[in-house]
Design a protein around this motif. Structure first.
Motif: not given
Length: 215
Positions: A17-21, A65-70
């Motif tokens: 989700t890349v939504a930490v909060p 960060n899965p958006v910028t790397g593995t």
């Protein structure tokens, strides 16, 4: 299900989700902390929920960060937290103790067993602990609704304190530092004992003089 498994699942949810909060629980039960003192030595243990550890670690870059790397699977999420210098710096900067307006040097112990033992701090103050300003501001930079309930295991006033974004610091007055009876009490006790001995001796002398007069 072990903590590592749950933590891995929480990390996967965060990665997806890349939504930490949203992964944390700012509206749930507060984090907890325990404080105890022994002379000038102060210890604090701060315990947060598993998902809150994930949110904390993600916020300081302890996880990829899965958006910028593995995302590496060589280490568990718990191990990444334990090895992260950023996590340690974050905690040391947000959980502090001051005496007389000056910070007491602190150090963070190993982050092993995060759920069972939390983050464990030790502080060495210059004087025996009586009045201490304790600050706990971890997680409130992620969401102001986070809070921590601190309990004093050494007798103190107040015995409990709630830390919030608006109230990150509380002054605690310890009535017994665990290092023995305070000096002032010892002095008073010694003075009282001396006075009692003196009075007792005076009474004994008077009784002896009275007995001699009768004879």
């Amino acid at each position: 299900m072990t903590f590592r498994t749950r933590l891995a699942g929480a990390l996967l949810a965060v990665a997806t989700t890349v939504a930490v909060p949203a992964a944390a629980h700012p509206f749930g039960p507060p984090s907890t902390a325990r404080i105890s003192v022994d002379g000038s030595h102060v210890t604090i243990s701060w315990l947060a929920a598993e998902d809150d550890w994930v949110a904390l670690g993600q916020s300081v870059g302890a996880f990829e960060n899965p958006v910028t790397g593995t995302v590496s699977t060589a280490l568990t999420g718990e191990q990444k937290l334990q090895r992260s210098a950023a996590v340690r710096d974050y905690l040391l900067g947000r959980i502090t103790v001051a005496q007389g307006g000056k910070p007491c040097p602190g150090r963070l112990e190993s982050l092993e067993q995060l759920v069972a033992q939390g983050a464990r701090f030790t502080f060495d103050c210059p004087q025996p602990a009586v009045d201490l300003d304790v600050t706990v501001s971890a997680l409130t930079d992620l969401n102001e609704n986070y809070r921590t309930m601190l309990t004093a295991e050494t007798p103190a006033t107040p015995a409990q304190a709630l830390y919030t974004a608006r109230q990150p610091t509380t002054r605690l007055r310890f009535t017994a530092s665990g290092g023995g009876t305070p000096t002032a009490v010892l002095t008073v006790a010694a003075g009282t004992a001396g006075a009692a001995a003196l009075i007792g001796g005076f009474v004994l002398v008077r009784r002896r003089r009275s007995a001699s007069a009768v004879i």
